[in-house]
Structures are given as C-alpha cells and as structure tokens.
Scaffold this active site. Structure first.
Site, short mmCIF file in Angstrom:
data_model
loop_
_atom_site.label_atom_id
_atom_site.label_comp_id
_atom_site.label_asym_id
_atom_site.label_seq_id
_atom_site.Cartn_x
_atom_site.Cartn_y
_atom_site.Cartn_z
N ARG A 4 34.06 34.06 27.75
CA ARG A 4 35.32 33.32 27.64
C ARG A 4 35.23 32.12 28.58
O ARG A 4 34.74 32.24 29.70
CB ARG A 4 36.53 34.17 28.05
N ARG B 127 37.26 38.61 21.73
CA ARG B 127 38.50 38.69 20.96
C ARG B 127 39.49 37.60 21.35
O ARG B 127 39.75 37.36 22.52
CB ARG B 127 39.16 40.06 21.15
N TYR C 45 42.68 35.59 38.75
CA TYR C 45 41.90 36.82 38.64
C TYR C 45 41.06 36.97 39.91
O TYR C 45 40.42 36.02 40.35
CB TYR C 45 40.95 36.77 37.46
N HIS D 30 40.35 42.17 39.07
CA HIS D 30 39.43 42.11 37.94
C HIS D 30 37.99 42.43 38.33
O HIS D 30 37.14 42.65 37.45
CB HIS D 30 39.50 40.71 37.31
N ASN E 159 51.36 41.31 26.97
CA ASN E 159 50.44 42.45 26.98
C ASN E 159 50.76 43.42 25.86
O ASN E 159 49.87 43.92 25.16
CB ASN E 159 50.54 43.19 28.31
N HIS F 144 28.66 40.75 27.24
CA HIS F 144 29.77 40.61 28.19
C HIS F 144 29.26 40.30 29.59
O HIS F 144 30.04 40.04 30.51
CB HIS F 144 30.59 41.91 28.18
N ARG G 190 42.78 49.41 38.08
CA ARG G 190 43.97 48.59 37.83
C ARG G 190 44.76 49.09 36.63
O ARG G 190 45.98 49.17 36.65
CB ARG G 190 43.56 47.15 37.60
#
Length: 724
Positions: free
Chosen positions: A390, A420, A483, A607, A66, A450, A579
C-alpha cells in the site's frame, strides 16, 4: 516507578472453568466476535473524557468506517458460505450461520451505541461552538445563503431519478447514500416515486454563516429536502427516507489469468456490483418506498437495519475542523534521528555507522523516503528493489523509483495487486513505473506479497554494498503519521543477501536456499515461530528463566495458539500486546495461566509486529532473541502470504526493542485494555492511578536509542510516571 516495577508485577490469578472442554474448540475465541470487541474499544475512545473532543469524534468516525469494511469483507464471506450451505465450523466451533447470528446481534448493538455517542458528542460540540442544525431551525438569512450554495455547488452534480416502468431502479454503489422520495404532482395529485443518489464527492455537512463566532453545519440531506421543489418542479413532498447500502467487496481472480493486470481491472468492475449485504434505512420510511427499495436491492428483513439517527456515521470526520486545534491533540512533529543529522542528512553514511531502527511516527517516515530519494540521484547506486503493498496516490516513493529508472539505474518494483481496496491505485502505480523504465513484478497469483523490503545496491570502491530496509508497516507516508511501525536500516551483508533472495523468490518462483538471518512465509516463518516457542518451553523445563513478549495486530492461528498454550503449561511467562483480534484465551488454570493479553488503543494506531524470546535468560536480557516482522499471527499471514521475520543482531537495536519499545507497551496503563478468559477486554482503572503511564507520550518524549547521534546510545532511561 520504574519499568522493572511494572514488568515484574505478578500475573493475574488464573480462573477455573470446570465446564469448559479445552481439548476441543472451546480453547479458542471467535475471530469475528473478537474483531467486534476491538471496534467496541475504538468506540469507547470516543467516550474517553481524557481525549480532546474532536479526537473523540474522529474515533467515532473510525469505528463506523471499520464496521462498514468488516461487513463488506468478513460478513460478506460468511454470508456466501452460509448461503451455499457450508456448515464447516471455525476454530472455535461456530458455523458460518452461527457466527452471522452472533455478529448481527453484536453489530446492531454497536450501531445503536454509535448513535448514542454521536448524540452526546453533538451536545458537547455545541457547547464548544460547533452546532448541527435542522432545516426547521434555519433563519431567512441561512436559507438565502443555502440557496446560493445549492445552486453553485450541489445542483450541478445531482441526478434526480424517477422510479417507474420507464425509469428502472438505478445502481447504488457500495456505501452509496440515497434519498428516496414520495412525491405528489400539484396539478393532478398524481404520485411519483423518485431517488436522489448523493454523490460522495459532495461534503456531507454544509457550512452555514458564522453566528456569534460559532460554526454551524447543516447535513447535506437536509439541504436536499429543502430544495425538493427545485429538483422536482411542480411536485410536493409527501414522504421520504434515506438509505445506505454495503456490498460484497470480495474479488475473485481466475487462476489461469493470462494478463493479471487486465484480470484485476475486470474483477474491480465486478466488485462494484457485488451483492448488497446490509441496507441501513431511516426509520419511519413510507411502506411503499420501503418495499420498492428492498425488492430492487434484493435484500430481506434480516439484512435491513432501521435507524433513527445519522446514517453514514463515518462522515462525521468532516467535522474535525482544522481551525479548531484547541479541540484536538497538541501538534506533534516527528523527530529526525540525531545520527542522520550528524551525517548532514546522508542516509547511507548514517547506516554505515551501524544499524538504525526508527520508531514511526515518533521518528519521521521521511527518512524512508529520503533513503530512496538519495538512492535515485546517487551516481554510485546501481540497483534498487522495492516491495509496494500500500502506498499513497501521489507517492514520493514511486516518484523516487521512477526517477532512478529514468536515470538508468536498475529498478525492480514488486507491486501487490491484491492489496484490498488499493487494487486500482496499485495498477496505476505499476503503469507509471513501467513507463519510467522500471521492471514491475506482480508476484504470486495465490499469495499476497505483504513483506516490506527495500534494497539499494551501491558501488563503494571495488565492491558492491547492499543497504536494506525492513519495515513492519506499509510504504505509505500518510498512514505513517498515525501508525506505530518500525523501520530497520542496515548494510549487514547477510540481511542484504536474504532480502535479494526474497525478491528472486517472488519474481522467479524459485524457493530461496540458505537464508542466513531471515524466515519468510509461506516457507519457513511459521515453523521458525513454533521452533522458538518450543525452545523457550524447554528452557522452562530445564529450570531456566523462560519468557516471551510479543506484539501484533491479530492472533488467531490455531497451531501458534496451541504452541503458546503448551509453553504456558510448562512454565513460560508470556506477555502479549494484541491490538485487535485475539483467538487465544488467557488466564485459564491448566491451559493458559501464564499468559496475559492486553490491547492498546490510543492516539496512535499500534501496528508494529515484534516478538522477543528470553532464550534461557528471561526478559529483558542482552542474550534474548529479538525479531521484527511484517506478519500478524494469522493463517493468512503465516500460510498464504509472503512475509518476513527478521532477527535483530545489533545490540543497541535489540536494547531499543526490548528495553524501550516492548517494555513501555507492557507498562502502559493509560491506553490499555486487559483481556479476560471469556474474550472480554476491560480498560485499566486509570482513575485509581495517580499518574497513569502513557506509552505514546513516553515515545514522543524519548528518542529511539539506535538513532542517537554523537552523544551515544545511552541506556534506556528508567521509566518514571509522567502525567497525561
């Protein structure tokens, strides 16, 4: 103890901060420092004695990875602004230079703490039969074994490089790990400087022969130092150091690009050569080597972090050994919803019965894959549309779309090239889809798409029925195992029309007209949120119960934060589960005394994005307004991305979200951190609670309401404490 006992607990007392000016920037907490605070919480899970040993090691690895990404993206951007002389303050009033100074101080402390945690975990691992050894601890048998390993598995892929006028300093990629060597030729004592780049394809930890049933490992750099004589015959080692670089990973794409795919391929090559923004160097490096490395990489002292310990902490994930399940979480198998089983696996029949909301990973993500796989082979399906932000490299979803296209169905795939670090993978997937005959759309140049939407149009009798999936997470079967996300399946015609309009908007740029049940960014989502928050405030002014529950990954959008402050001041009770990043400051008298914020960090990565409004009836209530979303409450999501906010109309799904998912998140004690007005998070005092409630365990043990089968969707069971 029941859900109600938790949910009706009084808000903590508000604090007075008389010296603060809450009409100005002090009403916000800095985004970057808040993110670092989240990563401190991740790291503290590596010290949580209630987590299994190797899961704690995994948390350590995650915190390191991270931090690397934070530097290559966020710090790189701030550094570019500061170097350009940009002094524009963030919402909290800090300039880029101010933020970089505070980040550097906090991040250095975090890295030092990571090393201390690693040292502690190594000791515990040794007690459990997993040992890290140094080269000076090797036996003759070990060395003989390592000689074979080195020649067979390592030597063929190494490229030793001299550094002199005839051999210029090589390019070191992002996260590249390298040994720098100071050598002396034995015959004439002539010095040689050399580099040994370590390919990322080689395991960082080399297994040694078993000893008394225990597992032993040697770090790869120790193996390389052991074989310097093989790599540089006739030389001896005089000094060495290890270093690792992080580079700016931003991508810039020309607004007038004629071929977007080709432009991204060029941009990806440019990114490989981004400027070095951090150099981590082992302490005690020979001064001459240190100077050469810094000069060649173009870094100054402020960008160098000297380190006495393991460099590349993210690599410790390799030591989470498959054969030591006794040191990991007990295996959890995701459920197949009862209703799908009742219909013998037929997703369309299950959805036709009524809307169905799956809570991943507790309900298996395989149902999303099955939905598309069944659509691909169903002769009655005529069209499929799918967003892809993704997904995995060997994606079963992409395979299903290709199969459908090859079968002659109309398939449209909206592939986001700007996801990304997944840009290259998405280019590969888009070409695979095009070869199969699918229509591939890349969306807007200036907005990322997204939103998580899938539509399947099926001929049923004389009409066409649209089956729609809305998700809060990516179409990625690997991350879906850890997730927590939501998947709404519906054949509600209104939602089907809305979803189709979103695809038409992204593919044809025409803003959708007459959306029936959906708000989207960048057109209407933010306005809808502000309208709903203001309406809740009016209920409070009218003396009605007024309450907001929301769950997301990040909250930093200033207008939304100000709207929440205004609602709090009018008496709305606001409970937030955030979160990661939170720029809102809760519990301040006169500003946010009716707002509480918590963060959940545990076995699964929270998530899902949810927001519930009491609608004049408080929460939980049947007449509440309930939404799921793909968007966090950040400027980028609300202003510069295509996102969805879906209102839930089905009563069972609404009860599931409010009375089960949100209630359990708010009631969690075991994995919760509570935010204070100064931005700090404090872990719930689990030691003081006899049986702390764990929402992840609750979800593992209780099926989702809307997925229940012939037994019917009974009321949510009253929550009783269960042990960890």
């Amino acid at each position: 103890m029941t859900f109600s006992d938790f949910l009706r607990a009084p808000f903590p007392p508000a604090v007075e901060l008389p010296d603060e000016d809450f009409a100005g920037s002090r009403r916000f907490f800095n985004r970057e420092l808040s993110w670092l605070g989240f990563n401190w919480r991740v790291l503290e899970e590596a010290e949580n004695p209630r987590a299994p040993l190797l899961e704690r090691l995994r948390f350590l690895s995650i915190s390191a990875a991270n931090l690397d990404e934070f530097y290559t993206v966020r710090v790189a951007g701030l550094r570019e602004l500061a170097n350009a002389g940009n002094t524009t303050p963030a919402a909290d009033g800090l300039s880029p230079a101010d933020q970089l100074k505070l980040i550097d101080e906090d991040a250095r402390g975090l890295m030092m703490r990571q090393q201390a945690v690693w040292d502690g975990l190594k000791a515990e691992m040794e007690g459990a039969g997993i040992t890290l050894v140094r080269r000076d601890q090797l036996t003759e048998a070990d060395i003989a074994h390592l000689d074979e390993v080195f020649m067979a598995q390592v030597f063929p892929v190494l490229t030793p490089l001299a550094v002199d006028p005839a051999h210029p300093f090589p390019f070191i990629p992002n996260t590249g790990f390298t040994l720098a060597l100071q050598l002396e030729r034995k015959k004439d004592r002539r010095d040689l400087r050399a580099l040994l780049p370590i390919p990322q394809q080689i395991d960082r930890f080399v297994a040694l022969p078993l000893e008394d049933g225990g597992r032993r490992f040697l770090p790869l750099e120790e193996l390389l130092l052991l074989h310097v004589g093989t790599l540089f015959p006739g030389y001896k080692l005089k000094g060495h150091c290890a270093f690792r670089v992080l580079r700016d990973s931003d991508i810039e794409v020309e607004d007038e690009a004629e071929d977007l795919v080709r432009e991204f391929e060029v941009a990806l090559k440019r990114r490989r050569r981004g400027e070095v923004i951090r150099l981590k160097l082992s302490s005690g490096a020979p001064s001459a080597l240190r100077r050469v490395i810094m000069a060649e990489l173009g870094v100054d002292e402020a960008e160098v972090i000297e380190f006495d310990g393991l460099i590349g902490m993210a690599d410790v994930k390799e030591l989470v050994l498959d054969d030591r399940s006794d040191l990991q979480w007990p295996v959890f198998t995701s459920r197949v919803p009862e209703r799908v089983q009742d219909h013998e696996g037929d997703m369309f029949a299950a959805i036709r019965q009524k809307d169905m909301l799956l809570h991943h990973p507790y309900e298996t993500f395989d149902m999303v894959i099955r939905f598309l796989q069944q659509a691909a082979i169903d002769p009655n399906v005529v069209a499929i549309k799918q967003t892809l932000y993704r997904t995995s490299n060997e994606s079963p979803i992409v395979d299903a779309l290709c199969e459908a296209a090859e079968a002659g169905k109309s398939v449209t795939a909206l592939v986001e090239l700007k996801a990304r670090f997944d840009e290259a993978a998405n280019i590969r997937q888009s070409r695979k889809l095009e070869r199969a005959g699918a229509h591939v759309v890349y969306g807007f140049l200036n907005y990322k798409t997204h939103a998580k939407i899938s539509t399947v149009v099926r001929r049923e009798g004389e009409k066409l029925v649209t089956y729609t999936h809305f998700g809060t997470g990516n179409y990625h079967p690997i991350t879906a195992r850890v997730y927590t996300d939501l998947s709404l399946f519906t054949c509600d015609a209104r939602l089907g029309r809305d979803a189709t309009k979103v695809f038409n908007y992204v593919g044809g740029y025409a803003p959708p007209d007459g959306m029936e049940n959906l708000a989207i960014s960048p057109i209407s989502l933010k306005g809808k949120l502000l309208e709903l928050i203001a309406a809740e405030a009016e209920h409070a002014v009218a003396g009605k119960p007024a309450e907001i529950w929301a769950k997301m990954n990040s909250l930093v959008e200033p207008d939304v934060i100000d709207a929440l402050y205004a609602a709090s001041q009018k008496g709305v009770k606001i409970s937030l589960v955030v979160r990661g990043i939170c720029g809102l400051r809760p519990g301040i008298k006169g500003l946010s005394e009716n707002i509480r914020v918590k963060s959940i960090v545990g076995r699964f990565l929270e998530h899902s994005r949810i927001v519930c409004f009491g609608n004049g009836h408080g929460l939980p209530a049947k007449r509440a307004r309930v939404f799921i979303s793909s968007a966090d409450w950040m400027g980028r999501n609300l202003n510069r991305r295509v996102e969805t906010l879906v209102e839930i109309q089905n009563a069972t799904v609404k009860a599931q979200i409010v009375g089960q998912i949100m209630a359990a998140n708010l009631a969690d004690q075991s994995q919760s951190w509570v935010m204070a007005a100064d931005g700090r998070f404090t872990r719930e005092d689990v030691a003081a609670i006899e049986h702390p409630f764990n929402c992840h365990r609750f979800f593992m043990e209780n099926p989702s309401l809307s997925g229940r089968g012939t037994a019917g969707a009974a009321d949510v069971p009253e929550l009783t404490h269960t042990e960890e």
